[in-house]
Design a protein around this motif. Sequence first.
Motif, short mmCIF file in Angstrom:
data_model
loop_
_atom_site.label_atom_id
_atom_site.label_comp_id
_atom_site.label_asym_id
_atom_site.label_seq_id
_atom_site.Cartn_x
_atom_site.Cartn_y
_atom_site.Cartn_z
N SER A 179 -0.97 -17.77 27.62
CA SER A 179 -0.50 -16.96 26.79
C SER A 179 0.31 -15.86 27.41
CB SER A 179 -1.40 -16.40 25.99
OG SER A 179 -2.16 -15.67 26.48
N ARG A 180 0.15 -15.79 28.75
CA ARG A 180 0.77 -14.62 29.35
C ARG A 180 1.06 -15.26 30.68
NH1 ARG A 180 -3.63 -9.89 29.17
NH2 ARG A 180 -2.87 -10.23 26.89
N ASP A 181 1.90 -14.61 31.61
CA ASP A 181 2.45 -15.04 32.99
C ASP A 181 2.81 -16.49 32.91
OD1 ASP A 181 1.72 -12.30 33.91
OD2 ASP A 181 -0.28 -12.96 34.27
N THR A 182 3.72 -16.87 32.06
CA THR A 182 4.09 -18.10 32.18
C THR A 182 5.32 -18.34 33.15
OG1 THR A 182 5.72 -17.57 30.40
CG2 THR A 182 3.65 -18.65 29.66
N LYS A 183 5.76 -19.39 33.49
CA LYS A 183 6.76 -19.31 34.56
C LYS A 183 8.21 -18.58 34.06
CE LYS A 183 5.31 -23.34 36.68
NZ LYS A 183 5.23 -24.88 37.21
N PRO A 184 8.50 -18.93 32.94
CA PRO A 184 9.84 -18.17 32.34
C PRO A 184 9.62 -16.78 32.40
CG PRO A 184 9.26 -19.96 30.80
CD PRO A 184 8.18 -20.12 31.82
N GLU A 185 8.40 -16.08 31.84
CA GLU A 185 8.30 -14.78 31.94
C GLU A 185 8.29 -14.31 33.25
OE1 GLU A 185 4.68 -12.41 30.22
OE2 GLU A 185 4.83 -14.21 28.63
#
Length: 133
Positions: free
Chosen positions: A6-12
């Motif tokens: 839910s956080r620290d995804t590749k796009p982010e």
Amino acid sequence: MSRQPSRDTKPELAVRKLLHADGYRYRLNKQVPGMARRTIDIAFIRAKVAVMIDGCFWHGCPVHATRPKSNAEWWRTKLERNMARDRETSEHLIREGWTVLRFWEHEAPEEVALRVGAAVELRRAERTGGRKE
């Protein structure tokens, strides 16, 4: 579902890396003021700019969203609730004086970072009347 980040995804991470390289400093996963269990992916507190990078499946991207065939009614309800929650969060932040920027995970990180940087600079200029902070 619990295995989906839910956080620290590749796009982010890609957008954050570009913003940081350009000298921007921000807060991560900041709680939305006045709303429990809602967070801003990338928050520029002083400028009041909230950046959300939404996953195509979970947030109903008009280009890439899919609907599971198995347990279809449950998924339809779940995904519609996600989209309604996104709208409610954005509306709340706007009422609180924030600029809300929402991007899809498939958007080019370079373009996202440029648009975020422009919005932050605009808000800073509005706040300071053109003076340097």
